[in-house]
Design an enzyme around this catalytic site. Structure first.
Site: not given
Ligand code: GRF
Length: 234
Positions: A131, A163
């Site tokens: 995240h 979760t």
């Molecule tokens: C990333 O910033 C991740 O933290 C979030 O969605 C984005 C996905 O980027 N959950 P990618 O598709 O891995 O380049």
């Protein structure tokens, strides 16, 4: 990622840890670009992870990540959420594909669907997400702009167990970046993305080596619960 609400059911305990097979089987769920997926693939290829990607699932047929996963010969599956009547039936399709692929660990990497307990509980402790914020700050979307608007001095990324509560699972590892007065949401996003590519493989390695586990809704390492912010990457 987004995930669903616990509908009042008591959470089961974490699912069994991985078998002691030589290589862990990783399934990666994506909806877009797939750069985190590639960081995991690279970590497998370089043997940083004793693992291989057994399946990439996307709910978006145009996902750049899905297309590039096919190009490099990974097993892929497109599962269109729009053809399912509800979230549970979509999750059932995910679950079947993951079981058929004999996935040990499930990695969410920009997977933009709400998951229900039906999908989460069978993989509890083996399902993680990346995240783009320093959770518990800024769950949900638009994290970079929210950090800038709040006047925060730092931002970052978090790898956490999934979760049923949205972006609230116990944190495994975080990495920080400073927010400069010149930063925009885009510049901040790209600085954080670099950190994501470092900490996701690290978090996966901790799980594969069973150095961190999920017990009673806590991330446990060396017999103790990790702090709310998990481990800080150097
Ligand atoms: C990333 O910033 C991740 O933290 C979030 O969605 C984005 C996905 O980027 N959950 P990618 O598709 O891995 O380049």
């Amino acid at each position: 990622m987004e995930n669903g609400r616990n509908k009042g059911r008591a959470p089961p305990s974490a699912t069994k840890t991985m078998s002691t097979r030589d290589e862990a089987r990783l399934a990666i769920l994506i909806s877009g670009r797939g750069s985190n997926m590639h960081s995991i693939v690279d970590a497998c290829d370089s043997n940083f992870l004793r693992a291989r990607v057994c399946l990439v699932i996307s709910n978006n047929s145009d996902s750049k990540g899905l297309i590039s996963a096919r190009e490099i010969g990974l097993p892929t599956k497109y599962i269109d959420h729009r053809i399912y009547e509800n979230r549970e039936s979509f999750d059932q399709a995910l679950l079947s594909a993951l079981k058929e692929a004999k996935a040990d660990l499930i990695l969410l990497a920009g997977f933009m669907r709400i998951l229900t307990p039906l999908m989460i509980y069978p993989f509890l402790g083996r399902l993680i997400n990346i995240h783009p914020s320093l959770l518990p700050k800024y769950p949900g979307l638009n994290t970079h702009q929210r950090a800038i608007d709040a006047g925060d001095k730092e931002a970052g990324a978090t790898v956490h167990f999934v979760t049923p509560e949205l972006d609230k699972g116990p944190v495994i590892i975080q990495a920080k970046v400073p927010i400069l007065s010149t930063d925009t949401a885009d510049t901040l996003a790209s600085k954080i993305l670099e950190k994501e590519h470092e900490i996701y493989p690290l978090g996966v390695q901790m799980l594969i080596e069973q150095r961190v586990t999920l017990e009673n809704n806590e991330a446990i390492m060396n017999g103790s619960a990790l702090p709310a912010k998990g481990i800080s990457s150097a």
